[in-house]
Structures are given as C-alpha cells and as structure tokens.
Scaffold this motif. Structure first.
Motif, PDB file in Angstrom:
ATOM      1  N   ARG A  24      -2.079  11.852  60.078  1.00 35.55           N
ATOM      2  CA  ARG A  24      -0.989  11.535  60.017  1.00 35.55           C
ATOM      3  C   ARG A  24       0.156  12.427  60.259  1.00 35.55           C
ATOM      4  O   ARG A  24       1.342  12.573  60.506  1.00 35.55           O
ATOM      5  CB  ARG A  24      -0.373  10.733  58.801  1.00 35.55           C
ATOM      6  CG  ARG A  24      -0.934   9.341  58.606  1.00 35.55           C
ATOM      7  CD  ARG A  24      -0.993   8.810  57.493  1.00 35.55           C
ATOM      8  NE  ARG A  24      -0.912   7.278  57.137  1.00 35.55           N
ATOM      9  CZ  ARG A  24      -2.326   6.825  57.185  1.00 35.55           C
ATOM     10  NH1 ARG A  24      -3.005   7.790  56.846  1.00 35.55           N
ATOM     11  NH2 ARG A  24      -2.561   5.750  57.019  1.00 35.55           N
ATOM     12  N   GLY A  25      -0.220  13.887  60.509  1.00 38.64           N
ATOM     13  CA  GLY A  25       0.503  15.056  60.785  1.00 38.64           C
ATOM     14  C   GLY A  25       0.698  15.945  59.700  1.00 38.64           C
ATOM     15  O   GLY A  25       1.324  17.124  60.135  1.00 38.64           O
ATOM     16  N   ALA A  26      -0.066  15.925  58.564  1.00 40.19           N
ATOM     17  CA  ALA A  26       0.078  16.821  57.402  1.00 40.19           C
ATOM     18  C   ALA A  26      -0.657  18.112  57.930  1.00 40.19           C
ATOM     19  O   ALA A  26      -1.806  17.984  58.571  1.00 40.19           O
ATOM     20  CB  ALA A  26      -0.618  16.333  56.259  1.00 40.19           C
ATOM     21  N   GLN A  27      -0.057  19.364  57.603  1.00 38.57           N
ATOM     22  CA  GLN A  27      -0.975  20.524  57.580  1.00 38.57           C
ATOM     23  C   GLN A  27      -1.895  20.740  56.338  1.00 38.57           C
ATOM     24  O   GLN A  27      -1.288  20.688  55.429  1.00 38.57           O
ATOM     25  CB  GLN A  27      -0.081  21.782  57.873  1.00 38.57           C
ATOM     26  CG  GLN A  27      -0.781  23.171  58.088  1.00 38.57           C
ATOM     27  CD  GLN A  27       0.264  24.359  57.728  1.00 38.57           C
ATOM     28  OE1 GLN A  27       1.338  24.063  57.539  1.00 38.57           O
ATOM     29  NE2 GLN A  27      -0.224  25.394  57.977  1.00 38.57           N
ATOM     30  N   PHE A  28      -3.106  20.849  56.472  1.00 42.72           N
ATOM     31  CA  PHE A  28      -4.002  21.130  55.472  1.00 42.72           C
ATOM     32  C   PHE A  28      -4.310  22.558  55.288  1.00 42.72           C
ATOM     33  O   PHE A  28      -4.814  23.159  56.297  1.00 42.72           O
ATOM     34  CB  PHE A  28      -5.170  20.078  55.579  1.00 42.72           C
ATOM     35  CG  PHE A  28      -6.305  20.385  54.540  1.00 42.72           C
ATOM     36  CD1 PHE A  28      -5.880  20.247  52.966  1.00 42.72           C
ATOM     37  CD2 PHE A  28      -7.534  20.518  54.805  1.00 42.72           C
ATOM     38  CE1 PHE A  28      -7.065  20.583  52.226  1.00 42.72           C
ATOM     39  CE2 PHE A  28      -8.688  20.804  53.816  1.00 42.72           C
ATOM     40  CZ  PHE A  28      -8.238  20.716  52.501  1.00 42.72           C
ATOM     41  N   VAL A  29      -4.357  23.151  53.924  1.00 37.95           N
ATOM     42  CA  VAL A  29      -4.862  24.174  53.570  1.00 37.95           C
ATOM     43  C   VAL A  29      -5.658  24.011  52.610  1.00 37.95           C
ATOM     44  O   VAL A  29      -5.386  23.821  51.287  1.00 37.95           O
ATOM     45  CB  VAL A  29      -3.724  25.328  53.153  1.00 37.95           C
ATOM     46  CG1 VAL A  29      -4.492  26.797  52.884  1.00 37.95           C
ATOM     47  CG2 VAL A  29      -2.750  25.467  54.345  1.00 37.95           C
ATOM     48  N   GLN A  30      -7.071  24.379  52.715  1.00 41.32           N
ATOM     49  CA  GLN A  30      -7.965  24.035  51.553  1.00 41.32           C
ATOM     50  C   GLN A  30      -8.220  25.416  50.721  1.00 41.32           C
ATOM     51  O   GLN A  30      -7.807  26.302  51.249  1.00 41.32           O
ATOM     52  CB  GLN A  30      -9.470  23.939  52.123  1.00 41.32           C
ATOM     53  CG  GLN A  30     -10.333  23.397  51.074  1.00 41.32           C
ATOM     54  CD  GLN A  30     -11.794  22.863  51.862  1.00 41.32           C
ATOM     55  OE1 GLN A  30     -11.978  23.016  53.090  1.00 41.32           O
ATOM     56  NE2 GLN A  30     -12.732  22.316  51.021  1.00 41.32           N
ATOM     57  N   GLY A  31      -8.255  25.147  49.376  1.00 37.21           N
ATOM     58  CA  GLY A  31      -8.500  26.270  48.587  1.00 37.21           C
ATOM     59  C   GLY A  31      -8.290  26.024  47.287  1.00 37.21           C
ATOM     60  O   GLY A  31      -7.759  24.721  46.983  1.00 37.21           O
ATOM     61  N   ASP A  32      -8.655  26.925  46.268  1.00 36.88           N
ATOM     62  CA  ASP A  32      -8.432  26.632  44.682  1.00 36.88           C
ATOM     63  C   ASP A  32      -7.217  27.377  44.238  1.00 36.88           C
ATOM     64  O   ASP A  32      -7.147  28.580  44.555  1.00 36.88           O
ATOM     65  CB  ASP A  32      -9.494  27.330  44.010  1.00 36.88           C
ATOM     66  CG  ASP A  32      -9.863  26.782  42.676  1.00 36.88           C
ATOM     67  OD1 ASP A  32      -8.742  26.788  42.094  1.00 36.88           O
ATOM     68  OD2 ASP A  32     -10.672  26.671  42.124  1.00 36.88           O
ATOM     69  N   LEU A  33      -6.435  26.772  43.594  1.00 39.61           N
ATOM     70  CA  LEU A  33      -5.019  27.183  43.262  1.00 39.61           C
ATOM     71  C   LEU A  33      -5.047  28.328  42.042  1.00 39.61           C
ATOM     72  O   LEU A  33      -4.173  28.782  41.515  1.00 39.61           O
ATOM     73  CB  LEU A  33      -3.988  26.103  42.928  1.00 39.61           C
ATOM     74  CG  LEU A  33      -3.581  25.287  43.913  1.00 39.61           C
ATOM     75  CD1 LEU A  33      -2.851  24.141  43.572  1.00 39.61           C
ATOM     76  CD2 LEU A  33      -2.566  26.321  44.939  1.00 39.61           C
ATOM     77  N   THR A  34      -6.349  28.369  41.560  1.00 37.74           N
ATOM     78  CA  THR A  34      -6.445  29.552  40.562  1.00 37.74           C
ATOM     79  C   THR A  34      -6.492  30.855  41.213  1.00 37.74           C
ATOM     80  O   THR A  34      -6.485  31.687  40.575  1.00 37.74           O
ATOM     81  CB  THR A  34      -7.964  29.393  40.034  1.00 37.74           C
ATOM     82  OG1 THR A  34      -9.013  29.276  40.786  1.00 37.74           O
ATOM     83  CG2 THR A  34      -7.818  28.080  38.997  1.00 37.74           C
ATOM     84  N   ASP A  35      -6.615  30.910  42.430  1.00 38.52           N
ATOM     85  CA  ASP A  35      -6.419  32.059  43.344  1.00 38.52           C
ATOM     86  C   ASP A  35      -4.817  32.123  43.441  1.00 38.52           C
ATOM     87  O   ASP A  35      -4.271  31.357  44.538  1.00 38.52           O
ATOM     88  CB  ASP A  35      -7.109  31.993  44.736  1.00 38.52           C
ATOM     89  CG  ASP A  35      -7.011  33.253  45.521  1.00 38.52           C
ATOM     90  OD1 ASP A  35      -6.132  34.128  45.276  1.00 38.52           O
ATOM     91  OD2 ASP A  35      -7.460  33.144  46.812  1.00 38.52           O
ATOM     92  N   PRO A  36      -4.318  33.274  43.056  1.00 41.26           N
ATOM     93  CA  PRO A  36      -2.764  33.439  43.141  1.00 41.26           C
ATOM     94  C   PRO A  36      -2.346  33.774  44.721  1.00 41.26           C
ATOM     95  O   PRO A  36      -1.433  33.550  44.990  1.00 41.26           O
ATOM     96  CB  PRO A  36      -2.487  34.719  42.171  1.00 41.26           C
ATOM     97  CG  PRO A  36      -3.522  35.116  42.010  1.00 41.26           C
ATOM     98  CD  PRO A  36      -4.894  34.273  42.054  1.00 41.26           C
ATOM     99  N   ASP A  37      -3.161  34.469  45.370  1.00 44.27           N
ATOM    100  CA  ASP A  37      -2.899  34.736  46.622  1.00 44.27           C
ATOM    101  C   ASP A  37      -2.958  33.553  47.745  1.00 44.27           C
ATOM    102  O   ASP A  37      -2.123  33.432  48.338  1.00 44.27           O
ATOM    103  CB  ASP A  37      -4.030  35.682  47.286  1.00 44.27           C
ATOM    104  CG  ASP A  37      -3.995  37.076  46.609  1.00 44.27           C
ATOM    105  OD1 ASP A  37      -2.672  37.565  46.360  1.00 44.27           O
ATOM    106  OD2 ASP A  37      -4.963  37.716  46.524  1.00 44.27           O
TER     107      ASP A  37
END
Length: 333
Positions: free
Chosen positions: A43-56
């Motif tokens: 539907r047009g979303a940009q996806f960035v996969q990853g774990d938010l325990t990583d502050p970077d």
C-alpha cells in the motif's frame, strides 16, 4: 505528514499504519517480522526491519519524520521481568532519545489501562487513578515507559499517551483466540455470576483517536487518555456472542471465583517448575479479568481529542469473527 509507526507487524500497529496510509499520510513502519507488514508495503509504506532495542536503529528510523506513533512493546501476562523491562522501558527510551536527536515534533505513545488494575472491581476509572503498586510486570513496565515519554516534554518533544481497553477487530490475536481454543476443548467456564461489565475498544475507534492525537493542539499535550467504546457490557455476553458467530457452543458452565483462582494459581506454579516455563492455560490475572468490573472514564479524550467512538463493539466483533473464520478456512485447505 510523514510518520513512523513502530510495532507495525502487530495487530494495533499494523491496523493503524494501514489507516494512516488510507488517510494520505506518508508512513514508515518498523517491525520484527517482514511477512507481517507485506500488506503495508504493497500500500506504499516504507519498511525498515529491526529490533528497537538497538538505539542506532531507532535513530535511523526517526530521520526525516514529523511524528512517531509508538505501538511496539512486550505484551502478555506471563514472562520474566527483564524481558518486559527490555521490551517496554528500554525500547521506549530508545524511541524517545531518537525523537529528540532527530528533532521529531510529536510522539504518540500507546500505553495500557492495565496499569490501573489492582485485583478489585472498578467503574469509570479516571486517568489519575494509578495504584501505588502494580499487579504484574506488564503493567509496571508500561507505566514506567509512560514516564519516560512524559519526561521528554521538558526537552521540547510534544507527547501524548493513549490507554485503549481491550482492542478488537480483524487481526486481534490477544483477546478471543485463547478463549475459542479453550471452548473447542470444552474447558471454558463463566467465572462468578457472569454479570461483570468491562470496556472494549473497536480498532476503528482507536485509529481515529490516534489520528486525532497526531493533530491536536497544545492544550491536549502532556496527558494520558483512556480510550474505549464508552459503552460497558457484561464480558460473558460478549464471549458468548463470539461463540455463536463462529458456531461454537455457548459457555453455560459456572465456576466460583475462588475455585477458578486456586486452579489458576496451581497452573501458574506448575508452569514455573516446568522446563521452559510455558505460558499457563489459566492465570490469576485472567480470573480477575473475567470476574471483575473494569470500565474507563473517557471524558478527557472526548474533550481534548474530540474523541467520539462511532463503530460499535458488535460491528468490531463481526469483523473479528469474519476474519477468524476465514483464517480457519484457509488453515483447512
């Protein structure tokens, strides 16, 4: 407006991200499961996969966005404190810090009315009625995460927190699936007299509240908001409505609260001793939820967010049941 939605591979985050796209917003999504956001990418979303325990990673996600809707977090009734702390408090700290460093204008935080729960019946709970002690790891860490969010206001971040009660609709895997599986095995019983009233929230109404939270003026900032349909109903009427819609027998057996609570305590104790500590089928918190009155006062959201729930619980339940039957049909093919 360009926004980031965390936890978009989950039920609430995913449904809101889809709603935001339909509203014409530019949406970046984050989640641990790529397959859980494929429908959003299409539907047009940009996806960035990853774990938010990583502050970077959290900081990279916030680059170029105007607002963040933070739906990610550890949920459930069972697990270790450190896991809930990591999933709720540490992740929220990372999101808050990323917002500040990347000059995000607004952070809308998805919290929980579980913070109010103290094992007793309550009607019309207001936002300030937070107990001195929390019932479990989940409620404690959700409140701690809220405090991290509100603490960022003094550094210029516009913040709000929403506390939606028992959200349901298509995609809901937290409320009814376990009850349906228990009834399949004829193991479900009404706890107490079956008349206790609770609040539910249709996912469409929560989506409207979240959109409002993105746009409301200064007077609404820095506050927590109870969100529900504003129409409490006996919880067992709701359970049996779902049973009828999916063609299962209605729950007619009764069990006293004392007996149910004792059985749940034994079940939890056995799971603590079992290798891997599996989640118990019965829990003490579950016995409370299915036996106690628990309703919210949503006057603050009505006033400051112009929140006016329009989608009934029964419409949301029909949506859930249609989706559930479709999942079962696909599973049989």
């Amino acid at each position: 407006m360009k926004i980031l939605v965390t936890g978009a591979s989950g039920f609430i985050g995913g449904r809101f991200a889809r709603h935001a796209l339909e509203q014409g917003l530019e949406v970046r999504v984050n989640g641990r499961r790529a397959e859980g956001v494929e429908h959003l990418v299409k539907r047009g979303a940009q996806f960035v996969q990853g774990d938010l325990t990583d502050p970077d990673l959290a900081r990279r996600l916030c680059i170029g966005v105007e607002a963040v809707v933070h739906c990610a977090g550890a949920v459930g009734q069972w697990g270790r404190y450190q896991d809930f702390y990591r999933g709720n408090v540490e992740v929220t700290e990372n999101v808050v810090e990323a917002c500040l460093k990347e000059h995000v204008r607004r952070l809308v935080h998805l919290s929980s009315p579980s913070i109010y729960f103290d094992g007793r019946s309550h009607l019309g709970i207001r936002e300030e009625q937070v107990p001195k002690r929390f019932f479990d790891h989940y409620s404690k860490t959700k409140f701690m995460a809220e405090q991290k969010v509100f603490g960022a206001a003094e550094f210029g971040l516009q913040v709000l927190a929403l506390r939606p009660r028992m959200v349901t609709g298509a995609g809901d895997m937290s409320i009814f699936p376990r009850l349906l599986k228990m009834q399949h095995k004829n193991r479900l019983a009404i706890i107490g007299n079956g008349l206790n009233k609770v609040d539910f929230t249709s996912i469409q109404n929560l989506n409207d509240a979240l959109v409002s939270a993105l746009h409301v003026g200064e007077a609404a900032l820095g506050k927590a908001y109870n969100i529900s349909n504003g129409a409490p109903v006996p919880v067992w009427d709701v359970v049996n409505y779902v049973m009828r819609q999916v063609h299962l027998p209605q729950v007619t057996r009764y069990r006293s609260f004392g007996l149910g609570y004792s059985a749940a305590a034994l079940n939890e104790f056995a799971c603590l001793l079992w290798p891997g500590r599996p989640q118990p089928t019965l829990s003490r918190l579950g016995m409370h939820i299915m036996n106690k009155d628990f309703t919210l006062d949503i006057a603050r959201a009505r006033h400051h967010l112009d929140y006016a729930p329009t989608v009934s619980l029964w419409a949301a339940l029909d949506e859930f049941c249609g989706w559930w039957k479709a999942q079962e049909h696909r599973g049989r093919q």
